[in-house]
Scaffold this motif. Structure first.
Motif, PDB file in Angstrom:
ATOM      1  N   VAL B  15       0.839  -1.199   0.000  1.00 57.22           N
ATOM      2  CA  VAL B  15       0.000   0.000   0.000  1.00 57.22           C
ATOM      3  C   VAL B  15       0.877   1.253   0.000  1.00 57.22           C
ATOM      4  O   VAL B  15       0.634   2.209  -0.736  1.00 57.22           O
ATOM      5  CB  VAL B  15      -0.943   0.001   1.224  1.00 57.22           C
ATOM      6  N   ALA B  19       0.974   4.018  -2.828  1.00 62.53           N
ATOM      7  CA  ALA B  19       0.649   5.415  -2.512  1.00 62.53           C
ATOM      8  C   ALA B  19       1.758   6.331  -3.017  1.00 62.53           C
ATOM      9  O   ALA B  19       1.497   7.395  -3.581  1.00 62.53           O
ATOM     10  CB  ALA B  19       0.453   5.588  -1.007  1.00 62.53           C
ATOM     11  N   ILE B 280       4.579  14.912   2.118  1.00 59.80           N
ATOM     12  CA  ILE B 280       3.467  14.900   3.083  1.00 59.80           C
ATOM     13  C   ILE B 280       2.491  13.766   2.779  1.00 59.80           C
ATOM     14  O   ILE B 280       2.047  13.052   3.676  1.00 59.80           O
ATOM     15  CB  ILE B 280       2.751  16.268   3.071  1.00 59.80           C
ATOM     16  N   VAL B 281       2.195  13.574   1.483  1.00 60.14           N
ATOM     17  CA  VAL B 281       1.284  12.489   1.101  1.00 60.14           C
ATOM     18  C   VAL B 281       1.847  11.133   1.536  1.00 60.14           C
ATOM     19  O   VAL B 281       1.158  10.312   2.148  1.00 60.14           O
ATOM     20  CB  VAL B 281       1.031  12.497  -0.423  1.00 60.14           C
ATOM     21  N   SER B 284       1.803  10.676   5.278  1.00 61.03           N
ATOM     22  CA  SER B 284       0.450  10.407   5.782  1.00 61.03           C
ATOM     23  C   SER B 284       0.062   8.966   5.505  1.00 61.03           C
ATOM     24  O   SER B 284      -0.553   8.301   6.355  1.00 61.03           O
ATOM     25  CB  SER B 284      -0.578  11.306   5.108  1.00 61.03           C
ATOM     26  N   ALA B 285       0.401   8.488   4.297  1.00 61.89           N
ATOM     27  CA  ALA B 285       0.090   7.095   3.982  1.00 61.89           C
ATOM     28  C   ALA B 285       0.822   6.170   4.938  1.00 61.89           C
ATOM     29  O   ALA B 285       0.268   5.165   5.400  1.00 61.89           O
ATOM     30  CB  ALA B 285       0.471   6.782   2.533  1.00 61.89           C
ATOM     31  N   PHE B 288      -0.998   6.234   8.156  1.00 58.85           N
ATOM     32  CA  PHE B 288      -2.259   5.497   7.999  1.00 58.85           C
ATOM     33  C   PHE B 288      -2.017   3.992   8.075  1.00 58.85           C
ATOM     34  O   PHE B 288      -2.716   3.258   8.768  1.00 58.85           O
ATOM     35  CB  PHE B 288      -2.886   5.866   6.650  1.00 58.85           C
TER      36      PHE B 288
END
Lengths: 546, 314, 293
Positions: B15, B19, B280-281, B284-285, B288
């Protein structure tokens, strides 16, 4: 009754009890002017079908009516004190200590995230000031008392690690923990297998005798009531139809409803097919179902050897007869019929239906085969599409095969629906607007509309009230003789099986333990297991008396 | 069990990789170009050739695949590239902005959890139907309020009208009061909704009736039987809440002018600083994935039904 | 009756009882809850604003009137005016079309793409199902706002682009729900019975699986509509949506921020409109969900 003895104070005396539920449009009364009494140490059975108000009555006695329920009038006297209008706070001192409850469904009646020991110990923590080591000792002795092996281990286990019967024993232990004067047993065994059912009822009997506790047995099964109760109260639509000593009611029922119930209950009726009209002609090669050496294994997720759900099963069914497959949960009966109707592929063995080897069929061949074999499910709620109306449901199978125009389909569906006794005005309704019995009639009509030769009935009447069950069984019988159908009747209920089958296979743990004609199996069971099953049929007292 | 763990970790890594790839495709394949935006500005007076040299130094002209391979290698090593706008490594930019956001998010989440639990449990204990109804409709109101507007309204009310919270030179904790309150509202709403639904559902289960039949009071049943059964399933929405928390932080920091990751994100989008946004993306992934992995591993510890079975199952 | 008796339901008595217990369809229509009626009223009004804004206001939303700057709400200017003398009520009415089209595009995108993915995943064999659901997992792993910001960087600012960005974030949710529903319905006895009476895969999918699984998808779409209005206004507020002087609701609030200490109505009024629309959409969604149950 000339000498009037000193009056015993009844444990419980219910007088003119009326209960209503609030709903959107106002109040609806569910229980009307019900009066009865329970003396110390007595077993009173509250008997009724669904909607009779028996559960509502039982709930009100312990102050646990649903949020929208309310006692309108009447009194509930516990040892002479009216508790009908007590507050929750007052009732908390009575619940568990003087009146306790054995619930219906042991599967969901224990908190899944707490240990058995803590749930049993809880009742002592609520009502007593015992130290925790004292509580633990009591818990262990109670678990042993209700017949659980290794009480110390059980106390540490969680509900999901115990079988249904074991869980019901734990719930009984909770109910007797503080030696209450009254135990309310609300359908205590209806979610259990027949043999377990008998053992649980025996346990309740035994404890009652030992502790002198009175029992209010709420049940839909007149047979259970006949076997276990001193007195019976018959309820219908929230009104008492009749009450009295068990023997008197069974011998000479006064109300027409009780009479009807007695004649409908399969456990009371005499086995009609023992004098079967069809002579068992041996070796006529007209066996529509031939199952030979059937085996089905499932791979276990946890690893280890595969699970054998069905093991070397063989039987034959003659055309135009009814063959019953009997077994408790886990016996492999469901797996067997799923293989027969072609929803599941056996690991080994041969299934031949009307000369076709089912296990070899795929794709289009399997689809064509479905015209010959139809399945009727246990739960008519789940097997009918909630978005279709009755007519759509019954015409759909015809639309799957060529040769029927739209008007043909509708005409055929209307004819069969009329035959199964569904009123004309019901054809446009959806399943939720039908009663349980009507839904099962629709399911039967759908199965018959393709003119099948074999109909597999998977516990098809088990979820129905006895009076409805009796009508559906009559219907099945008529249809069989009219259309020359062959039935494969799967059931756990031996009383029903004896009533409608010609031949029987008894399954246990995936193996055939007994088989033959109904009279052979019921009168001369070859295995201990079959004998146990037969003994577990409720209503023996009454049959013995008759 | 170890097989299950390996499988879950492998899934999580997949994942994460996907991402990264998605964000790379979205952000590096974009038509706008941060370097052009910054250096083509005529005020800087750079010639076209000088711009081209700068572009080469950022390796923006090599093929996409080469860039992809290079970027992924750097990410694994913890090097998130250079912020074109700020002219510093993205990693140090993140490090500078993270503490403020962590403080805000932690406090916001805490307040949200308290708020949601209070709403859910009070509504099931409420003695009157109207009070119960009122409490239960709070979450659906909360979920309908735009977070940025709520922040503005709070400033308007508490800073300008009531003058309770100063806008100019607030103390380090004072400046957090309104942002934390703002952030807590959108987080508490889904949490409270799930809790209310779970409590209602658990209350209908037969074991609650059995506990009541033992003589337990409503409060006892709620605390000892309902609470754990109702709280367990809320763990499954932890990932969703994290997403809400990020969105809430971006908006809240923008409204209140806080210097955190949220504000950084907003500025990065405005100036098309893709390296910052991608970092940042991906982070965050990562967060998560870690949250969900923890929930998956924690669940069997909290719920005995998911533990391996022991003893007789007769 | 309570749960205890659900298994044994009776023929005759049940039907008569149902007659007493359940209000018929006609009387149910008469008793539509007040909240639901209000919700439909709000949505209808806003829809009319979007279709024919000039029916509701005579003021020009884009050009201000000199000397009428920052007027308080009054009978002439219902919600006051902004710093350029533009009527706020007119701007809100004219802004409806931006928020609504944005929300429709976003929900439409999520609904079509997500539901298609979910239905495919739920009805096909394991491999493709696994592949689709992995993609969904990945989409879910990126916080929605960050995902839509990334898409906005790619596509550029603007109403439609913001709507697409919001729509993409809802694809995963729709796909998951649709798959779960399809799988649930597929396991039901009536689907097996349909196969058992000779149904082909396509006919069973069309007659039973789709109609029964899509009801909750529709309810979810209504819920997503409210959420899309919210997200689009957020993007507008951050300045990534429609450019000024478009009267998009989020942008109105952003513009009003500069006058927060002097003109409270500029931020308050558009925010309340957003809250009402979202509340109304959620209420309607709830009623769909109840009808499906």
């Amino acid at each position: 009754m000339t000498v009037i003895p000193a009056p015993i104070t009844p444990v419980l005396e219910v007088e003119d009890l009326s209960i209503a539920y609030r709903d959107g449009s106002g109040e609806r009364r569910a229980v009307h002017d019900v009066s009865f009494r329970i003396d110390p140490g007595e077993v009173v059975a509250l008997v009724g079908e669904s909607g009779s108000g028996k559960t509502t009555t039982a709930q009100s006695l312990i102050g646990l009516l649903a949020q929208n329920g309310r006692v309108e009038r009447g009194s509930i006297r516990l040892n002479g004190t009216d508790i009908a209008r007590w507050t929750d706070r007052q009732l908390d001192t009575v619940r568990g200590a003087r009146i306790s409850l054995v619930p219906q469904d042991p599967g969901s009646s224990l908190n899944p995230v707490k240990t058995i020991g803590s749930q049993l110990g809880e009742i002592f923590r609520i009502h007593t000031k015992l130290r925790s080591d004292e509580i633990e000792a009591r818990v262990l002795s109670l678990l042993a008392r209700v017949g659980l092996s290794e009480p110390a281990l059980r106390a540490r286990q969680y509900p999901h690690e115990l079988s249904g019967g074991m869980r019901q024993r734990v719930l009984i232990a909770i109910a007797i923990a503080l030696k209450p004067q009254l135990i309310i047993a609300d359908e205590p065994t209806s979610a259990l297998d027949v043999t377990v059912q008998k053992r649980i009822l025996d346990l309740i009997d035994e404890l009652r005798a030992e502790y002198g506790t009175a029992v209010l047995l709420v049940t839909h099964d007149l047979g259970v009531a006949a076997d276990r109760a001193d007195r019976i109260v018959v309820l219908k639509d929230g009104r008492i139809q009749e009450q009295g000593a068990t023997g008197a009611i069974l011998a000479a029922p006064r109300s027409p409803y009780t009479k009807q119930l007695l004649s409908d209950a399969p456990s009371f009726s005499a086995p009609p097919r023992l004098a079967a009209v069809r002579p068992p002609v041996a070796h006529v090669p007209d066996d529509i179902v031939v199952v030979d050496g059937l085996a089905r294994e499932f791979v276990r997720e946890a690893g280890g050897p595969p699970l054998r759900a069905v093991d070397d099963l063989s039987f034959r069914v003659r055309r135009g007869t009814t063959h019953a497959i009997v077994g408790e949960s886990g016996s492999g009966k469901t797996t067997t019929i799923r293989s027969i109707v072609g929803f599941d592929r056996p690991t080994a063995g041969r299934i031949e239906i009307d000369g076709t080897d089912v296990s070899r069929l795929t794709g289009e061949g399997l689809r064509q085969f479905r015209r010959k074999v139809q399945l009727v499910y246990q739960n008519p709620y789940g097997s009918l599409d909630p978005r279709q109306n009755v007519l759509q449901i019954v015409t759909e199978p015809l639309a799957n095969f060529p040769g029927f125009s739209r008007s043909d389909r509708e005409e055929k569906a209307r004819a069969i629906l009329a035959r199964v006794g569904l009123p004309e005005e019901a054809l446009g309704r959806r399943p939720h607007a039908l009663s349980g019995g009507q839904r099962q009639r629709v399911a039967i009509a759908r199965a018959l509309v393709l003119d099948p030769q074999l109909v597999v009935l998977d516990e098809a009447v088990s979820a129905l009230d006895v009076s409805v069950q009796a009508r559906i069984l009559d219907l099945l019988d008529e249809l069989q003789s009219e259309l020359g159908l062959t039935y494969l009747f799967v059931s756990h209920d031996l009383a029903v099986v004896r009533q409608i089958s010609d031949t029987v296979s008894v399954l246990k743990d995936g193996r055939l333990v007994d088989g033959g004609t109904v009279s052979e199996v019921f009168e001369n069971p070859r295995s201990d297991y079959t004998r146990e099953l037969i003994n577990a049929i409720p209503g023996r007292k009454r049959r013995a008396a008759a | 069990m170890s097989g299950y763990l390996l499988n879950r970790v492998a899934q999580a890594l997949f994942v994460l990789w996907a991402a990264f790839t998605i964000s790379f495709v979205l952000l590096q394949a974009m038509p706008g170009d941060a370097i052009l935006i910054k250096f083509q500005n005529p005020d800087l007076g750079l010639t076209a050739q000088q711009v081209a040299e700068i572009r080469a130094s950022y390796a923006v002209d090599s093929s996409v695949l080469v860039q992809y391979a290079r970027t992924i290698g750097k990410f694994v090593a913890g090097d998130f590239g250079y912020s074109v706008q700020a002219g510093v490594p993205v990693a140090s930019l993140l490090a500078a902005h993270l503490p403020a956001t962590l403080k805000l998010a932690a406090l916001g989440f805490l307040l949200a959890a308290v708020l949601a639990t209070a709403i859910a449990f009070l509504s099931s204990l409420a003695p009157f139907a109207w009070l119960r109804g009122a409490l239960q409709s709070v979450p659906s109101l909360f979920i309908s309020i735009p977070t940025f507007w709520l922040g503005i309204m709070l400033i308007q009310l508490f800073s300008f009208r009531l003058k309770l919270v100063p806008v100019i030179n607030p103390g380090p904790w004072q400046e957090l009061i309104l942002p934390v309150a703002t952030l807590a509202v959108p987080i508490s709403a889904p949490l409270a909704q799930v809790l209310v639904r779970n409590i209602d559902e658990v209350l209908t289960r037969p074991f609650v009736a059995v506990a009541r039949a033992k003589g337990a009071t409503r409060l006892w049943v709620l605390w000892r039987h309902v609470a754990k059964n109702a709280l367990l399933p809320t763990l499954t929405i932890a990932g969703v809440l994290f997403g809400e928390l990020i969105a809430g932080a971006v908006v809240t920091e923008t409204v209140f002018g806080l210097n955190g990751i949220g504000g950084l994100t907003e500025r990065a989008v405005g100036s098309q600083d893709t390296a910052v946004l991608q970092a940042i993306v991906v982070l965050s992934a990562l967060a998560f994935v870690i949250i969900n992995l923890t929930v998956d591993l924690l669940y069997p510890v909290l719920d005995p039904r998911l533990r391996t079975k022991t003893g007789a199952v007769a | 009756m309570t749960t205890f008796d659900t298994l044994h339901d009776d023929g005759v008595s049940q039907t008569t009882r149902k007659g007493e217990w359940r209000p018929g369809a006609a009387s149910r229509l008469r008793r539509v809850p007040v909240g639901l009626g209000l919700a439909w009223l709000i949505l209808g009004t806003v829809l009319l604003w979007a279709i024919a804004p000039s029916l509701f206001t005579a003021f020009n939303p884009l050009e201000g009137v000199g000397g009428e700057q920052l007027r308080r709400p009054s009978t002439e200017h219902l919600l006051g005016t902004d710093a350029l003398g533009r009527d706020l009520y007119a701007r809100i009415v004219h802004g409806a079309v931006h928020s609504l089209t944005g929300a429709f595009v976003a929900v439409g995108l999520g609904l079509v793409v997500g539901t298609a993915l979910g239905v495919i995943a739920g009805s096909v064999r394991r491999r493709l199902d696994d592949a689709i659901m992995r993609v969904v997992d990945v989409l879910l792993s990126i916080p929605p706002l960050l995902l839509s910001l990334s898409i906005i960087i790619l596509l550029g600012f603007g109403t439609v682009n913001a709507a697409i960005a919001v729509g993409v974030t809802s694809v995963a949710g729709f796909a998951r729900l649709a798959r779960a529903e399809v799988v649930r319905v597929r396991r039901s006895d009536y689907v097996e019975a349909a196969f058992g009476s000779g149904g082909t895969f396509a006919s069973v999918l069309w007659r039973h699986i789709l109609p029964n699984s899509l009801t909750s998808v529709v309810a979810f779409a209504a819920l997503q509509f409210g959420s899309a209005v919210l997200q689009i206004s957020t993007l507008g507020f951050l300045g990534y949506g429609a450019p000024p002087p478009t009267p998009e609701w989020g942008l109105l609030i952003a513009e009003g921020r500069n006058y927060i200490s002097t003109a409270w109505w500029l931020t308050t009024a558009p925010g309340i409109v957003v809250v009402l629309v979202v509340l109304a959409a959620n209420r309607v969604s709830q009623s769909f969900g109840r009808a499906a149950a």
